[in-house]
Design a protein around this motif. Structure first.
Motif, PDB file in Angstrom:
ATOM      1  N   LYS A 149       0.956  -1.124   0.052  1.00 17.57           N
ATOM      2  CA  LYS A 149       0.188  -0.067   0.018  1.00 17.57           C
ATOM      3  C   LYS A 149       0.917   1.178  -0.035  1.00 17.57           C
ATOM      4  O   LYS A 149       1.692   1.486   0.862  1.00 17.57           O
ATOM      5  CB  LYS A 149      -0.976  -0.184   1.296  1.00 17.57           C
ATOM      6  N   VAL A 155      -3.588  -3.691  -4.858  1.00 21.99           N
ATOM      7  CA  VAL A 155      -3.975  -2.593  -3.942  1.00 21.99           C
ATOM      8  C   VAL A 155      -4.485  -1.614  -5.036  1.00 21.99           C
ATOM      9  O   VAL A 155      -3.938  -0.697  -5.450  1.00 21.99           O
ATOM     10  CB  VAL A 155      -3.335  -1.954  -2.779  1.00 21.99           C
ATOM     11  N   ASN A 173      -3.847   2.255  -5.190  1.00 25.54           N
ATOM     12  CA  ASN A 173      -2.651   2.689  -5.798  1.00 25.54           C
ATOM     13  C   ASN A 173      -2.709   3.291  -6.986  1.00 25.54           C
ATOM     14  O   ASN A 173      -2.024   4.386  -7.476  1.00 25.54           O
ATOM     15  CB  ASN A 173      -1.580   1.558  -5.440  1.00 25.54           C
TER      16      ASN A 173
END
Lengths: 173, 286
Positions: free
Chosen positions: B199, B238, B241
């Motif tokens: 992350k 993720v 992102n």
């Protein structure tokens, strides 16, 4: 699509110890097997060769025996031929002597006697008894006409048994 | 069947593509093999040997990356086909710093425009190729580069004819490719990537914003206006992102899904991990 290829030709992998030993043993066994087969084949062919040599040797020996026999036969044949020739020559000489003796006897004049005759080489000497010298001269003349003799000679040797003894020497042609 | 196999740091990612005429039960598939942290070459070799044996892998393609691997599209003087190789080889000295004594060069003529032929070329040091190839128990069908594989992944997707920038970001590696209307106009590997957290936090986003902006300068002036930003790799697991990073560079950010429109069974959140493996499997089929 972009077609990129950066591949390298892959290197040959190294043999492991076990692979190497197996390869070595395999090559060794293979070589030994081939050598063994070759030796057996060679031994077999040598055996065949030895057999052939023995056979040839036996044949050579038998040929040597035959050859010796042939030589012996030829010698024998030569001797035999010589013997035959000698026999022929002797036969011819004997016939000639017989002819000469026959001639010496048949050409005698009545009243004459042939005492003896000897033939040596090319001369014949005969001893005769004759009542007269004339008969001896006729006898010698008759012999000279026979064609057997080249030279004729008679020599009176005195008297014997009331007859004149002559020595007649003849030379064969 | 062809495998695309991507050795990505802590795991091996693979995609299997079956030929069109295989039975429906024998489906194309993908998967991951976990490796130990900082896995040695020997443990990677062992893992690959086990994988090749269990899956009976015969044909595969892998992406080459790392020290000295570079790729570029450039226009080459239009010459007779027999002279093309020598011509590209000579031009690659300037475009790719190609050294024939040290590197292996491969190129693909893409299209001809006027007096020029656009070629995609890639070069890599012999030692790098050898080191990565020797990890596999068999020889690959082709050795692609991660850069051209990433470009191919985009070109073969719905984004192929648009102006997009894609960043493939894993924990230990990163690649940037810009595709403009079917042509890869920028292909660069980002060195020394060490992503501590998947992350991306504010600092990481700033760092990658700077990195992407810096690399924007390599684009021609008329090609800097892009439509989309795509994120691939571990960072793309993720989804935020991609959006956040896109926003930082003034583009609409999205997670790249290489499997979109295919029959491959996959976990949707993991699809972006297989971008390079999938592109390599495609390369193996083509």
């Amino acid at each position: 699509m972009i077609k990129i290829d950066l591949s390298l030709p892959r290197r040959r992998e190294k043999l492991t110890a076990l692979q190497f030993i197996l390869l070595f043993v395999g090559i060794l066994l293979g070589t030994a097997l081939i050598a063994g087969i070759c030796l057996v084949l060679q031994w077999n062919s040598l055996n065949n060769l030895a057999g052939e040599i023995e056979e040839l040797r036996a044949r050579r020996d038998s040929l040597e025996v035959v050859s010796a026999e042939i030589i012996e036969y030829e010698e024998f044949h030569e001797r035999y031929t010589g013997f035959l020739m000698a026999m022929d020559e002797a036969g011819v000489w004997a016939d000639k002597q017989l002819d000469i003796l026959t001639r010496l006897r048949t050409d005698l004049e009545p009243g004459m006697r042939l005492l003896s005759a000897s033939i040596a080489g090319d001369s014949v000497v005969s001893w005769v008894l004759s009542p007269s010298n004339v008969k001896v001269a006729r006898y010698v003349e008759a012999l000279s006409r026979s064609g057997y003799f080249a030279e004729l000679e008679s020599v009176p040797q005195g008297t014997k048994q009331g007859l004149i003894e002559h020595k007649v020497v003849l030379r064969l042609r | 069947m062809t495998y695309g196999i991507d050795i990505a740091g802590a795991e091996i990612r693979w995609v299997r593509l079956n030929p069109a005429n295989t039975s429906p039960s024998d489906k194309s598939a993908c998967g991951r093999i976990a490796l130990e942290a900082n896995a040695s070459g020997q443990s990677i070799k062992q893992a690959l040997r086990t994988f090749f044996s269990s899956k009976r892998v015969k044909r595969f393609v892998f992406p080459l990356y790392g020290q000295g691997v570079r790729a570029r599209c450039f226009p080459s003087d239009k010459v007779d086909i027999s002279e093309l190789e020598d011509n590209v080889s000579w031009e690659a000295k300037f475009m790719l710093a190609y050294d024939k004594h040290r590197d292996v060069l491969s190129f693909d003529p893409l299209r001809s425009v006027a007096n020029q032929t656009w070629v995609a070329a890639a070069a890599a040091p012999l030692e790098t190729i050898r080191a990565q190839t020797e990890l596999f128990p068999n020889s690959p069908a082709y050795t692609d580069t991660a850069l051209t594989a990433l470009a191919n992944a985009v070109l073969e997707s719905k984004w192929g004819q648009k102006d997009v920038k894609i960043l493939h970001l894993d924990r230990n590696r990163g690649f940037v490719v810009v595709v403009s209307h079917g042509n890869p106009i920028l292909t660069q590997e980002i060195p020394n990537v060490k992503l501590t957290d998947i992350k991306l936090d504010k600092d990481a986003l700033s760092l990658w914003q700077d990195e992407l902006k810096l690399r924007r300068n390599f684009l021609p002036q008329d090609k800097r206006g892009l439509d989309h930003f795509l994120l691939s790799g571990e960072a793309a697991t993720v989804a935020e992102n991609a959006v956040a990073l896109g926003k930082r560079i003034d583009l609409a950010g999205e997670v790249f899904n290489p499997f979109e429109g295919t029959q491959i069974e996959y976990e949707p959140e993991e699809a972006a991990l297989y971008t390079l493996a999938y592109a390599c499997a495609l390369r193996g089929q083509g």
